[in-house]
Every structure is written in structure tokens, then in C-alpha cells.
Motif scaffolding. Structure first.
Motif, mmCIF file in Angstrom:
data_model
loop_
_atom_site.group_PDB
_atom_site.id
_atom_site.type_symbol
_atom_site.label_atom_id
_atom_site.label_comp_id
_atom_site.label_asym_id
_atom_site.label_seq_id
_atom_site.Cartn_x
_atom_site.Cartn_y
_atom_site.Cartn_z
ATOM 1 N N VAL A 87 0.846 -1.202 0.000
ATOM 2 C CA VAL A 87 0.000 0.000 0.000
ATOM 3 C C VAL A 87 0.879 1.249 0.000
ATOM 4 C CG1 VAL A 87 -1.645 1.359 1.367
ATOM 5 C CG2 VAL A 87 -1.988 -1.105 1.088
ATOM 6 N N VAL A 88 1.906 1.258 0.837
ATOM 7 C CA VAL A 88 2.814 2.407 0.899
ATOM 8 C C VAL A 88 3.491 2.609 -0.458
ATOM 9 C CG1 VAL A 88 4.922 3.309 1.957
ATOM 10 C CG2 VAL A 88 3.163 2.227 3.383
ATOM 11 N N ARG A 89 3.943 1.530 -1.070
ATOM 12 C CA ARG A 89 4.567 1.645 -2.400
ATOM 13 C C ARG A 89 3.582 2.211 -3.427
ATOM 14 N NH1 ARG A 89 6.397 -3.523 -0.902
ATOM 15 N NH2 ARG A 89 8.518 -3.406 -0.120
ATOM 16 N N ALA A 90 2.346 1.737 -3.380
ATOM 17 C CA ALA A 90 1.331 2.216 -4.329
ATOM 18 C C ALA A 90 1.044 3.701 -4.110
ATOM 19 C CB ALA A 90 0.048 1.401 -4.183
ATOM 20 N N MET A 91 1.061 4.137 -2.853
ATOM 21 C CA MET A 91 0.804 5.557 -2.572
ATOM 22 C C MET A 91 1.962 6.428 -3.040
ATOM 23 S SD MET A 91 -1.120 5.531 1.092
ATOM 24 C CE MET A 91 -1.377 7.296 1.047
ATOM 25 N N CYS A 92 3.180 5.904 -2.969
ATOM 26 C CA CYS A 92 4.358 6.686 -3.365
ATOM 27 C C CYS A 92 4.348 7.051 -4.840
ATOM 28 C CB CYS A 92 5.641 5.932 -3.024
ATOM 29 S SG CYS A 92 5.987 5.900 -1.254
ATOM 30 N N ASP A 93 3.783 6.184 -5.670
ATOM 31 C CA ASP A 93 3.749 6.511 -7.094
ATOM 32 C C ASP A 93 2.599 7.469 -7.432
ATOM 33 O OD1 ASP A 93 1.391 5.030 -7.429
ATOM 34 O OD2 ASP A 93 2.367 3.342 -8.402
ATOM 35 N N GLY A 94 1.731 7.741 -6.443
ATOM 36 C CA GLY A 94 0.651 8.707 -6.632
ATOM 37 C C GLY A 94 -0.443 8.264 -7.567
ATOM 38 N N LYS A 95 -0.514 6.986 -7.858
ATOM 39 C CA LYS A 95 -1.488 6.493 -8.823
ATOM 40 C C LYS A 95 -2.390 5.423 -8.224
ATOM 41 C CE LYS A 95 1.634 7.457 -12.615
ATOM 42 N NZ LYS A 95 2.466 6.910 -13.668
ATOM 43 N N MET A 96 -2.897 5.683 -7.048
ATOM 44 C CA MET A 96 -3.772 4.718 -6.381
ATOM 45 C C MET A 96 -5.213 4.978 -6.812
ATOM 46 S SD MET A 96 -3.930 3.935 -2.326
ATOM 47 C CE MET A 96 -3.142 2.391 -2.033
ATOM 48 N N THR A 97 -5.874 3.938 -7.325
ATOM 49 C CA THR A 97 -7.259 4.071 -7.766
ATOM 50 C C THR A 97 -8.197 3.967 -6.564
ATOM 51 O OG1 THR A 97 -7.627 1.706 -8.078
ATOM 52 C CG2 THR A 97 -6.663 2.934 -9.946
ATOM 53 N N ASP A 98 -9.461 4.327 -6.786
ATOM 54 C CA ASP A 98 -10.453 4.215 -5.716
ATOM 55 C C ASP A 98 -10.624 2.771 -5.254
ATOM 56 O OD1 ASP A 98 -10.869 6.932 -5.666
ATOM 57 O OD2 ASP A 98 -12.673 6.873 -6.920
ATOM 58 N N ASP A 99 -10.585 1.830 -6.190
ATOM 59 C CA ASP A 99 -10.685 0.408 -5.830
ATOM 60 C C ASP A 99 -9.486 -0.024 -4.992
ATOM 61 O OD1 ASP A 99 -13.113 0.125 -7.107
ATOM 62 O OD2 ASP A 99 -12.257 -0.732 -8.942
ATOM 63 N N GLU A 100 -8.295 0.451 -5.375
ATOM 64 C CA GLU A 100 -7.095 0.126 -4.593
ATOM 65 C C GLU A 100 -7.168 0.733 -3.194
ATOM 66 O OE1 GLU A 100 -3.581 -0.300 -7.946
ATOM 67 O OE2 GLU A 100 -4.267 1.723 -7.399
ATOM 68 N N ARG A 101 -7.716 1.945 -3.112
ATOM 69 C CA ARG A 101 -7.877 2.589 -1.792
ATOM 70 C C ARG A 101 -8.817 1.773 -0.904
ATOM 71 N NH1 ARG A 101 -5.578 7.547 -1.927
ATOM 72 N NH2 ARG A 101 -5.550 8.582 -3.925
ATOM 73 N N SER A 102 -9.927 1.343 -1.466
ATOM 74 C CA SER A 102 -10.890 0.549 -0.697
ATOM 75 C C SER A 102 -10.257 -0.746 -0.202
ATOM 76 C CB SER A 102 -12.128 0.237 -1.538
ATOM 77 O OG SER A 102 -12.809 1.422 -1.840
ATOM 78 N N ALA A 103 -9.540 -1.429 -1.076
ATOM 79 C CA ALA A 103 -8.879 -2.676 -0.702
ATOM 80 C C ALA A 103 -7.796 -2.414 0.342
ATOM 81 C CB ALA A 103 -8.283 -3.359 -1.926
ATOM 82 N N ALA A 104 -7.084 -1.298 0.196
ATOM 83 C CA ALA A 104 -6.026 -0.957 1.143
ATOM 84 C C ALA A 104 -6.584 -0.694 2.537
ATOM 85 C CB ALA A 104 -5.254 0.272 0.643
ATOM 86 N N ILE A 105 -7.712 -0.011 2.606
ATOM 87 C CA ILE A 105 -8.326 0.276 3.907
ATOM 88 C C ILE A 105 -8.709 -1.015 4.614
ATOM 89 C CG2 ILE A 105 -10.382 1.260 5.009
ATOM 90 C CD1 ILE A 105 -10.084 3.609 2.982
ATOM 91 N N VAL A 106 -9.268 -1.957 3.866
ATOM 92 C CA VAL A 106 -9.628 -3.252 4.450
ATOM 93 C C VAL A 106 -8.376 -3.953 4.986
ATOM 94 C CG1 VAL A 106 -10.494 -5.565 3.895
ATOM 95 C CG2 VAL A 106 -11.725 -3.540 3.083
#
Length: 159
Positions: free
Chosen positions: A113-132
Motif C-alpha cells: 500500500v505504501v509503495r502504491a501511494m508513493c507513485d501517486g497512482k492509487m485508484t479508488d478500488d485500490e484505496r478501498s482494498a487498502a483500507i480493508v
């Protein structure tokens, strides 16, 4: 249609302590129930939630009403302290179910999740999955901490 237990019509700034008390009273089942639980008259409990009234609920009364289904003031205090309140349901599972492997899995997922946030390209679906995934990791770690400390979370009845 379900009616809320307590729905005052006077506007109030949501960042005021009385707004948190108002939410607590609602969560506790409304004024009559809250009044019984803290041993006060309904009119006094109404005043506790009225921004224009000088009456204030005591910390002891807030504590009497606070339980897993009524976290409004815990959430408010956590916000003031610069954090968040994260409710933890009591777990019936043994600590044996919380394995090093599950902690590693959560850790690896949170690292992704941290790696995905660093590239600044996290989708809404990825955000939802990350929160879970993050919530799961937090719960696993809190259950581990609880087991280590020997202090189980309070149950829904506040016991």
C-alpha cells in the motif's frame, strides 16, 4: 423508516464538545435512556446537548455512557489528541490463531500500500482494498497487544 433516537434541531458546530455529547446521547438510545443510565432528569440531559445551555456532562457521566456501541466521545477525544479512535470488537479467537505468518502477510500488504501511494497512482478500488487490509493489520496487532498485556477489550455491555 427507522427514526433516530435523538435528533435535536438546533444547529451545532461538529467540533464542539457538546456535539460529541449529542452524538453520545443518540448512540445511547436517546435522552430518556441516557437520563436513566446516568441518573439525571431528561431536561438536564437535553441541556447537556444544547449549545446554548451552560450545563455540561461530567467526564464520569460520559464514561457511564461509553461502550463499544457508543464511542462518540472517545472518537472526539482521540481527534483532539491528534489521533483516531479505532473500535476493537472483542475476539473469541485464541492467540494461536494470530500467527507470525498472518502478521507477516499484513505487513507485506501494508508495505505494498505504501509503495502504491508513493507513485501517486492509487485508484479508488485500490484505496478501498487498502483500507480493508490496513484495518485487518491494525486489528491483528491490537489483538496481539491485548494478549500480551493480559487486558481484554471491554464487551458491548461495558464489562
Amino acid at each position: 423508516m427507522t427514526r433516530r433516537a435523538f435528533s435535536p434541531v438546533k444547529p451545532i458546530d461538529p467540533e464542539l464538545p457538546k456535539a460529541a455529547v449529542r452524538r453520545l446521547i443518540d448512540q445511547a438510545g436517546g435522552v430518556p435512556r441516557a437520563a436513566i443510565r446516568i441518573g439525571r432528569a431528561s431536561s438536564t440531559v437535553y441541556a447537556y446537548a444544547d449549545a446554548q445551555a451552560a450545563d455540561e456532562m461530567t467526564f464520569a457521566q460520559v464514561a457511564q455512557l461509553t461502550a463499544p456501541p457508543t464511542p462518540a466521545c472517545a472518537e472526539y477525544l482521540a481527534m483532539l489528541a491528534g489521533g483516531v479512535f479505532f473500535p476493537m470488537p472483542a475476539s473469541d479467537s485464541e492467540i494461536g490463531e494470530l500467527t507470525a505468518e498472518s502478521i507477516e502477510r499484513h505487513g507485506d500488504a501494508v508495505a505494498e500500500v505504501v509503495r502504491a501511494m508513493c507513485d501517486g497512482k492509487m485508484t479508488d478500488d485500490e484505496r478501498s482494498a487498502a483500507i480493508v487490509e490496513i484495518d485487518g493489520a491494525i486489528r491483528a496487532l491490537v489483538h496481539l497487544r491485548t494478549a500480551v498485556s493480559g487486558k481484554p477489550p471491554r464487551d458491548a455491555d461495558g464489562g
